[in-house]
Scaffold this active site. Sequence first.
Site, PDB file in Angstrom:
ATOM      1  NE  ARG A   1      -6.877   6.227   1.336  1.00 15.10           N
ATOM      2  CZ  ARG A   1      -7.617   7.337   1.468  1.00 15.10           C
ATOM      3  NH1 ARG A   1      -8.119   7.911   0.392  1.00 15.10           N
ATOM      4  NH2 ARG A   1      -7.831   7.875   2.644  1.00 15.10           N
TER       5      ARG A   1
ATOM      6  NE  ARG B   1       0.288   3.305 -18.283  1.00 16.16           N
ATOM      7  CZ  ARG B   1       0.173   2.207 -17.555  1.00 16.16           C
ATOM      8  NH1 ARG B   1       1.231   1.634 -17.047  1.00 16.16           N
ATOM      9  NH2 ARG B   1      -1.005   1.671 -17.354  1.00 16.16           N
TER      10      ARG B   1
ATOM     11  NE  ARG C   1      -2.661   1.432   9.138  1.00 14.07           N
ATOM     12  CZ  ARG C   1      -2.575   0.122   8.888  1.00 14.07           C
ATOM     13  NH1 ARG C   1      -3.093  -0.359   7.793  1.00 14.07           N
ATOM     14  NH2 ARG C   1      -1.959  -0.683   9.730  1.00 14.07           N
TER      15      ARG C   1
ATOM     16  CD  GLU D   1     -10.377   5.616  -0.957  1.00 12.89           C
ATOM     17  OE1 GLU D   1     -10.624   4.881   0.015  1.00 12.89           O
ATOM     18  OE2 GLU D   1      -9.565   5.315  -1.837  1.00 12.89           O
TER      19      GLU D   1
ATOM     20  CB  CYS E   1      -7.666   5.554 -12.069  1.00 14.78           C
ATOM     21  SG  CYS E   1      -5.916   5.767 -12.450  1.00 14.78           S
TER      22      CYS E   1
ATOM     23  NE  ARG F   1      -1.653  -1.057   3.691  1.00 14.27           N
ATOM     24  CZ  ARG F   1      -1.788  -1.772   4.793  1.00 14.27           C
ATOM     25  NH1 ARG F   1      -2.836  -2.512   4.967  1.00 14.27           N
ATOM     26  NH2 ARG F   1      -0.884  -1.725   5.738  1.00 14.27           N
TER      27      ARG F   1
ATOM     28  CE1 TYR G   1       0.640   3.300   4.650  1.00 13.41           C
ATOM     29  CE2 TYR G   1      -1.144   4.687   3.897  1.00 13.41           C
ATOM     30  CZ  TYR G   1      -0.655   3.439   4.217  1.00 13.41           C
ATOM     31  OH  TYR G   1      -1.458   2.339   4.078  1.00 13.41           O
TER      32      TYR G   1
END
Length: 127
Positions: free
Chosen positions: A89, A62, A115, A77, A74, A6, A107
């Site tokens: 994310r 890319r 987190r 959220e 894509c 992640r 992150y």
Amino acid sequence: MVRGIRGAITVENNNSDEIIAAAARLVKEMQDANQYHPDDISHMLITVTHDLNAAFPAAGLRQLDGYDLVPVMCAQEIPVPNSLEKCIRIMATVNTSKRPDEVQHIYLERAVKLRPDLALTNKCDSR
């Protein structure tokens, strides 16, 4: 073994160049921290908050060597009230020999707030 890695990053503005650059930076830092190659990636899912629509973050990938054949999707959220704004994310599904406790989830910027438990132990940047 296949593992999910992640990552998240925030941007300051809904600007195409900023979104693309942030996505590329995040993916590069995820790759560097976990020592995988684009050929090791099964696929990547990228989500953005509702306030980011100036560009597809996948365009940033890319720009990176070897990512032209990585399947990327894509999506938006879920717009949870009071959630972190202007956030990208990424979930990378990667073939790796790393154990779950060896995986470095990345992150960056204000996304460290997502987190904080991982920010204490992993290579995260709270600039």
